[in-house]
Write a protein that holds these residues in place. Structure first.
Motif, PDB file in Angstrom:
ATOM      1  N   ARG A  82       0.837  -1.204   0.000  1.00  0.00           N
ATOM      2  CA  ARG A  82       0.000   0.000   0.000  1.00  0.00           C
ATOM      3  C   ARG A  82       0.870   1.252   0.000  1.00  0.00           C
ATOM      4  N   GLN A  83       2.118   1.099   0.281  1.00  0.00           N
ATOM      5  CA  GLN A  83       3.062   2.217   0.336  1.00  0.00           C
ATOM      6  C   GLN A  83       4.059   2.040  -0.802  1.00  0.00           C
ATOM      7  N   GLY A  84       4.612   3.140  -1.281  1.00  0.00           N
ATOM      8  CA  GLY A  84       5.594   3.086  -2.357  1.00  0.00           C
ATOM      9  C   GLY A  84       6.837   2.302  -1.988  1.00  0.00           C
ATOM     10  N   ALA A  85       7.655   2.084  -2.958  1.00  0.00           N
ATOM     11  CA  ALA A  85       8.889   1.320  -2.757  1.00  0.00           C
ATOM     12  C   ALA A  85       9.821   2.050  -1.796  1.00  0.00           C
ATOM     13  N   ILE A  86      10.606   1.301  -1.098  1.00  0.00           N
ATOM     14  CA  ILE A  86      11.609   1.855  -0.197  1.00  0.00           C
ATOM     15  C   ILE A  86      12.643   2.586  -1.047  1.00  0.00           C
ATOM     16  N   GLN A  87      13.014   3.762  -0.631  1.00  0.00           N
ATOM     17  CA  GLN A  87      13.914   4.575  -1.427  1.00  0.00           C
ATOM     18  C   GLN A  87      15.378   4.163  -1.313  1.00  0.00           C
ATOM     19  N   MET A  88      15.836   3.887  -0.120  1.00  0.00           N
ATOM     20  CA  MET A  88      17.244   3.576   0.078  1.00  0.00           C
ATOM     21  C   MET A  88      17.370   2.408   1.028  1.00  0.00           C
ATOM     22  N   PRO A  89      18.226   1.469   0.704  1.00  0.00           N
ATOM     23  CA  PRO A  89      18.394   0.340   1.630  1.00  0.00           C
ATOM     24  C   PRO A  89      19.130   0.759   2.893  1.00  0.00           C
ATOM     25  N   ALA A  90      18.843   0.090   3.983  1.00  0.00           N
ATOM     26  CA  ALA A  90      19.646   0.253   5.196  1.00  0.00           C
ATOM     27  C   ALA A  90      20.886  -0.602   4.991  1.00  0.00           C
ATOM     28  N   TRP A  91      22.025  -0.087   5.333  1.00  0.00           N
ATOM     29  CA  TRP A  91      23.282  -0.759   5.037  1.00  0.00           C
ATOM     30  C   TRP A  91      23.860  -1.517   6.223  1.00  0.00           C
ATOM     31  N   GLN A  92      23.074  -1.722   7.288  1.00  0.00           N
ATOM     32  CA  GLN A  92      23.621  -2.353   8.486  1.00  0.00           C
ATOM     33  C   GLN A  92      24.129  -3.769   8.240  1.00  0.00           C
ATOM     34  N   GLY A  93      23.606  -4.481   7.261  1.00  0.00           N
ATOM     35  CA  GLY A  93      24.037  -5.847   6.990  1.00  0.00           C
ATOM     36  C   GLY A  93      25.120  -5.947   5.937  1.00  0.00           C
ATOM     37  N   GLU A  94      25.609  -4.829   5.435  1.00  0.00           N
ATOM     38  CA  GLU A  94      26.627  -4.830   4.402  1.00  0.00           C
ATOM     39  C   GLU A  94      27.970  -4.553   5.058  1.00  0.00           C
ATOM     40  N   PRO A  95      28.843  -5.559   5.141  1.00  0.00           N
ATOM     41  CA  PRO A  95      30.083  -5.423   5.924  1.00  0.00           C
ATOM     42  C   PRO A  95      31.005  -4.284   5.487  1.00  0.00           C
ATOM     43  N   ARG A  96      31.138  -4.055   4.201  1.00  0.00           N
ATOM     44  CA  ARG A  96      32.061  -3.007   3.733  1.00  0.00           C
ATOM     45  C   ARG A  96      31.567  -1.616   4.143  1.00  0.00           C
ATOM     46  N   VAL A  97      30.293  -1.373   4.008  1.00  0.00           N
ATOM     47  CA  VAL A  97      29.743  -0.073   4.410  1.00  0.00           C
ATOM     48  C   VAL A  97      29.816   0.063   5.925  1.00  0.00           C
ATOM     49  N   GLN A  98      29.422  -0.968   6.633  1.00  0.00           N
ATOM     50  CA  GLN A  98      29.433  -0.900   8.098  1.00  0.00           C
ATOM     51  C   GLN A  98      30.847  -0.656   8.624  1.00  0.00           C
ATOM     52  N   ALA A  99      31.820  -1.329   8.044  1.00  0.00           N
ATOM     53  CA  ALA A  99      33.201  -1.180   8.513  1.00  0.00           C
ATOM     54  C   ALA A  99      33.778   0.198   8.205  1.00  0.00           C
ATOM     55  N   HIS A 100      33.239   0.859   7.192  1.00  0.00           N
ATOM     56  CA  HIS A 100      33.820   2.135   6.754  1.00  0.00           C
ATOM     57  C   HIS A 100      32.844   3.305   6.827  1.00  0.00           C
ATOM     58  N   ILE A 101      31.878   3.224   7.710  1.00  0.00           N
ATOM     59  CA  ILE A 101      30.880   4.283   7.818  1.00  0.00           C
ATOM     60  C   ILE A 101      31.516   5.617   8.239  1.00  0.00           C
ATOM     61  N   ALA A 102      32.501   5.582   9.123  1.00  0.00           N
ATOM     62  CA  ALA A 102      33.186   6.823   9.527  1.00  0.00           C
ATOM     63  C   ALA A 102      33.978   7.391   8.350  1.00  0.00           C
ATOM     64  N   ASP A 103      34.508   6.511   7.510  1.00  0.00           N
ATOM     65  CA  ASP A 103      35.234   6.964   6.327  1.00  0.00           C
ATOM     66  C   ASP A 103      34.284   7.625   5.327  1.00  0.00           C
ATOM     67  N   LEU A 104      33.108   7.046   5.152  1.00  0.00           N
ATOM     68  CA  LEU A 104      32.108   7.662   4.269  1.00  0.00           C
ATOM     69  C   LEU A 104      31.757   9.061   4.751  1.00  0.00           C
ATOM     70  N   TYR A 105      31.530   9.192   6.042  1.00  0.00           N
ATOM     71  CA  TYR A 105      31.211  10.508   6.607  1.00  0.00           C
ATOM     72  C   TYR A 105      32.370  11.480   6.396  1.00  0.00           C
ATOM     73  N   ALA A 106      33.595  11.007   6.606  1.00  0.00           N
ATOM     74  CA  ALA A 106      34.764  11.868   6.432  1.00  0.00           C
ATOM     75  C   ALA A 106      34.833  12.390   4.999  1.00  0.00           C
ATOM     76  N   TRP A 107      34.592  11.512   4.017  1.00  0.00           N
ATOM     77  CA  TRP A 107      34.656  11.959   2.620  1.00  0.00           C
ATOM     78  C   TRP A 107      33.531  12.930   2.292  1.00  0.00           C
ATOM     79  N   LEU A 108      32.321  12.604   2.683  1.00  0.00           N
ATOM     80  CA  LEU A 108      31.186  13.465   2.352  1.00  0.00           C
ATOM     81  C   LEU A 108      31.251  14.827   3.049  1.00  0.00           C
ATOM     82  N   SER A 109      31.858  14.870   4.194  1.00  0.00           N
ATOM     83  CA  SER A 109      31.922  16.138   4.918  1.00  0.00           C
ATOM     84  C   SER A 109      33.209  16.920   4.636  1.00  0.00           C
ATOM     85  N   ALA A 110      34.101  16.338   3.860  1.00  0.00           N
ATOM     86  CA  ALA A 110      35.384  17.006   3.559  1.00  0.00           C
ATOM     87  C   ALA A 110      35.199  18.167   2.601  1.00  0.00           C
TER      88      ALA A 110
END
Length: 110
Positions: A82-110
């Motif tokens: 009844r609701q539209g498709a989910i826009q973005m997946p949650a990445w908690q189960g993806e090891p590479r993203v989970q391991a480097h989440i602080a690195d992602l933030y560092a790049w995006l905020s640089a």
């Protein structure tokens, strides 16, 4: 203060996992928003919470990780299609993203 994490590693993980939707420079595409604008208003904790646990459902971030009635009703709407498709997946189960989440933030905020 400089955020924790490696800007270079964050860029590499972003290119592998996020650029397909958000664009190589994180400036957005027809599929996903400009992350550079959004990261300016987020601290590291809020960024981690949104990327790892929150789908873009319009639920306030304070309720996204809880088992609130609003969240459960929204989950039910999605499951019943009844609701539209989910826009973005949650990445908690993806090891590479989970391991480097602080690195992602560092790049995006640089």
């Amino acid at each position: 203060a400089k955020p924790p994490g490696s800007v270079y590693t964050g860029w590499r993980v972003f290119q592998e996992r996020c650029a397909g939707c958000h664009g190589e420079a994180a400036t957005g595409t027809a599929k996903a928003p400009n992350l550079l604008e959004r990261v300016q208003t987020l601290g590291p904790r809020s960024f981690v919470s949104r990327v790892l646990y929150r789908y873009d459902w319009g639920i306030p971030a304070s309720q996204a990780g809880s088992e609130s009635a609003a969240r459960e009703a929204l989950v039910e709407e999605i499951l019943q299609r009844r609701q539209g498709a989910i826009q973005m997946p949650a990445w908690q189960g993806e090891p590479r993203v989970q391991a480097h989440i602080a690195d992602l933030y560092a790049w995006l905020s640089a």
